[in-house]
Design a protein around this motif. Structure first.
Motif, PDB file in Angstrom:
ATOM      1  N   UNK A 125      -3.035  -1.368  -0.175  1.00 59.23           N
ATOM      2  CA  UNK A 125      -3.945  -1.866  -1.369  1.00 59.23           C
ATOM      3  C   UNK A 125      -5.311  -1.996  -0.797  1.00 59.23           C
ATOM      4  N   UNK A 126      -5.372  -2.874   0.222  1.00 57.30           N
ATOM      5  CA  UNK A 126      -6.669  -3.337   0.879  1.00 57.30           C
ATOM      6  C   UNK A 126      -7.436  -1.995   1.343  1.00 57.30           C
ATOM      7  N   UNK A 127      -6.603  -0.920   1.833  1.00 55.19           N
ATOM      8  CA  UNK A 127      -7.541   0.146   2.375  1.00 55.19           C
ATOM      9  C   UNK A 127      -8.021   0.955   1.192  1.00 55.19           C
ATOM     10  N   UNK A 128      -7.135   1.087   0.201  1.00 54.66           N
ATOM     11  CA  UNK A 128      -7.510   1.716  -1.134  1.00 54.66           C
ATOM     12  C   UNK A 128      -9.040   1.124  -1.800  1.00 54.66           C
ATOM     13  N   UNK A 129      -9.041  -0.202  -1.614  1.00 53.74           N
ATOM     14  CA  UNK A 129     -10.031  -1.143  -2.414  1.00 53.74           C
ATOM     15  C   UNK A 129     -11.369  -0.823  -1.269  1.00 53.74           C
ATOM     16  N   UNK A 130     -11.134  -0.847  -0.202  1.00 57.68           N
ATOM     17  CA  UNK A 130     -12.225  -0.525   0.860  1.00 57.68           C
ATOM     18  C   UNK A 130     -12.940   0.764   1.226  1.00 57.68           C
ATOM     19  N   UNK A 131     -12.118   1.910   0.442  1.00 59.49           N
ATOM     20  CA  UNK A 131     -12.560   3.233   0.689  1.00 59.49           C
ATOM     21  C   UNK A 131     -13.614   3.383  -0.464  1.00 59.49           C
ATOM     22  N   UNK A 132     -14.734   3.996  -0.160  1.00 56.79           N
ATOM     23  CA  UNK A 132     -15.870   4.259  -1.137  1.00 56.79           C
ATOM     24  C   UNK A 132     -15.399   5.207  -2.046  1.00 56.79           C
TER      25      UNK A 132
END
Length: 445
Positions: free
Chosen positions: A47-54
Motif C-alpha cells: 500500500x505504501x509503495x502504491x501511495x508513493x508512486x506518482x
C-alpha cells in the motif's frame, strides 16, 4: 462482556486502466491479497509503495489509504489508522465516490471510537448511515447501525443501543435471504446480550448467547467474543471455573488474531475471576498489568481505564493504598476524558474507599455523590428500553435503601462513614462487569 473489533471496508475491486494504470491496479489487488491472507507487513509495504508512486490513479491512492486505516485499526494502531482514514476521506470527497466514502466514514468512526472520541465517532457513523440510506445500500446500513449500537453500549446508553439493534433486527428479517443477513443477526444477538448483561438481566442474556452458540461461526473474533461473554455470564452466575475456561479460550483466540483490545478485555475479566472467585491475587495482578500493557500498546483508552480500575482495586484490597492511588487517578481522568459514566463511577467509588481509609468521610461522600449521579444517568437510559426494573434489581444495594442518600447535615462522621462504605461497595459491584460490544465487517469496497 466483550466487544469484537470491526474489520472495516477494504477496496477489493478497482478499475483496470490502460498503460501504467494497469500496473498500479494490479499492485492494489496484490496488496489486498496480502491483506486478506493476513500478511499485514507485506500488505502495508505494498500500500505504501502504491501511495508513493506518482502514476497511481487517484482512486487507487484513496483505496490504499482506506485499507491502511483498516490494517492499522486491526493492529490496534489507532492513531495511525486515523491519519489514513482522514486522507482517504478527503480524497473520496474530491472524487465524489459516495459509496466508498460511506465505507471510509465507518472506518474513520471506528478509529475515533477506539481513541475514545465518541462524539467524533458518532458524527462519522451518522454521515455514513445517511449516505447508505440515500444509496439504498442495505447491508452497509445494517453494519453502521450495529456499530452505532456498539458505540452506545460503550457510552452506557443502553436504550439507544437497543433501539439501533431493533432496527438491525427488522432489516435482517426483511432481507433474510441475503448472504450477509446471518452474520449481521449474530452480531445483533451478541450485542443485545451485552446490553442485557449490563442491565443485570443475566438469564435473558444467557438465552441470547446459547442461541448463538448453537450456530456455526466462521469469524474467529466473533467466536472469541462469544466465549468471553459466556465467561462473564458464568462468573456472574456463580461458576468461576467455567468462566475461567471460556475466558482463557477467548484470550487465546484474540492473541492469535493480534486483537489487542479484545485480548485486554478478556484478560481483565479473567483477572476478576482469579481475584474475586479463585482468590489468586498474584495471578490477577499479572493479568491486569498484561491487560494494561496491551491496551496502552494498542491505544485503546477504554481498556486502559478498565485495567487500571481493577488493578487499583486489587492493590487497595491488599493494603497497598499508596500504590493504588496512581492507577485509580489515571483511570478517573481517562474515564472522564472519554465520557464513560460507568467507568467514572467505578473509579470514583474506589477513590472514595481510599478517602475513607485515610479518615476523610466527607471527601468520600463527595466522590460518591458524583458516582451515584453517573449511575443514575445510565439508569435513565435503561428506563427508555423497558429494562430499568432489571437495572434496579441489579443495583438494589445502591438504590433500594433511602438511608444510602449522602448527607451533609451536622458532623455525622460515623453515619457518613457507614454510608460511604455501603455505596462504594455498590459501585464496586456495578464495575465488575467489563462491557464491550461487537462491531461488524463491511463488504469489500
Amino acid at each position: 462482556m466483550l466487544r469484537l473489533r470491526s474489520a472495516a471496508a477494504l477496496c477489493a475491486s478497482c478499475l483496470t486502466l490502460a498503460g501504467t494504470g494497469v500496473v498500479w491496479s494490479a499492485t492494489l489487488d496484490q496488496a489486498l491479497d496480502h491483506h486478506l491472507a493476513g500478511r499485514l507487513d507485506a500488505a502495508r509495504s505494498a500500500y505504501g509503495a502504491l501511495i508513493a508512486a506518482p502514476a497511481t490513479p487517484p482512486a487507487d491512492v484513496a483505496s490504499a489509504h482506506n485499507n491502511l486505516c483498516v490494517l492499522h485499526n486491526d493492529r490496534g494502531e489507532f492513531a495511525t489508522a486515523l491519519e489514513h482514514c482522514r486522507e482517504a476521506e478527503r480524497r473520496r470527497r474530491e472524487l465524489g465516490d459516495r459509496t466508498r466514502l460511506a465505507h471510509t466514514l465507518n472506518n474513520l468512526a471506528l478509529a475515533h471510537q477506539y481513541l475514545g472520541d465518541a462524539a467524533a465517532a458518532e458524527r462519522a457513523f451518522r454521515e455514513a448511515l445517511a449516505l447508505d440510506r440515500a444509496l439504498a445500500e442495505t447491508e452497509d446500513e445494517v453494519v453502521v447501525l450495529a456499530n452505532l449500537a456498539a458505540l452506545a453500549i460503550g457510552g452506557a446508553r443502553d436504550g439507544a443501543a437497543l433501539d439501533a439493534l431493533a432496527e438491525v433486527d427488522t432489516l435482517t428479517v426483511a432481507h433474510v435471504a441475503e448472504p450477509w443477513a446471518p452474520e449481521q443477526r449474530r452480531v445483533a444477538l451478541l450485542n443485545r446480550a451485552v446490553v442485557l448483561e449490563r442491565l443485570g438481566a443475566h438469564r435473558e442474556a444467557l438465552a441470547e448467547l446459547l442461541e448463538l452458540a448453537r450456530q456455526p461461526e466462521p469469524d474467529p473474533r466473533h467466536s472469541a467474543a462469544l466465549a468471553a461473554n459466556l465467561g462473564v455470564l458464568y462468573r456472574n452466575l456463580g461458576d468461576p471455573r467455567a468462566a475461567a475456561r471460556e475466558l482463557e479460550r477467548a484470550a487465546a483466540i484474540f492473541r492469535a488474531e493480534a486483537d489487542r483490545a479484545g485480548l485486554a478485555n478478556a484478560l481483565v475479566n479473567l483477572g476478576q475471576v482469579e481475584e474475586l472467585h479463585l482468590r489468586d491475587g498474584a495471578r490477577a495482578e499479572r493479568l491486569y498489568l498484561e491487560a494494561l500493557d496491551e491496551a496502552v500498546r494498542g491505544g485503546d483508552r477504554g481498556q486502559q481505564v478498565q485495567a487500571q480500575i481493577f488493578l487499583g482495586r486489587l492493590l487497595q484490597a491488599a493494603g497497598r493504598d499508596a500504590e493504588a492511588d496512581e492507577p485509580l487517578g489515571r483511570a478517573l481522568a481517562l474515564a472522564r476524558a472519554i465520557a464513560d459514566p460507568e467507568a467514572t463511577a467505578a473509579a470514583l467509588g474506589e477513590l472514595a474507599r481510599l478517602e475513607l481509609r485515610r479518615g476523610d468521610p466527607r471527601a468520600a461522600a463527595g466522590r460518591l455523590d458524583e458516582a451515584l449521579a453517573k449511575l443514575e444517568s445510565v439508569r435513565a437510559g435503561a428506563r427508555a428500553s423497558g429494562l430499568a426494573s432489571s437495572y434496579l434489581a441489579d443495583k438494589r444495594a445502591l438504590y433500594g435503601d433511602p438511608a444510602l442518600v449522602p448527607t451533609r447535615a451536622g458532623e455525622r462522621a460515623r453515619e457518613e462513614l457507614a454510608l460511604a462504605g455501603s455505596v462504594a461497595a455498590a459501585v464496586r459491584a456495578r464495575a465488575d462487569v467489563g462491557a464491550l460490544a461487537v462491531e461488524v465487517r463491511l463488504p469489500a469496497g
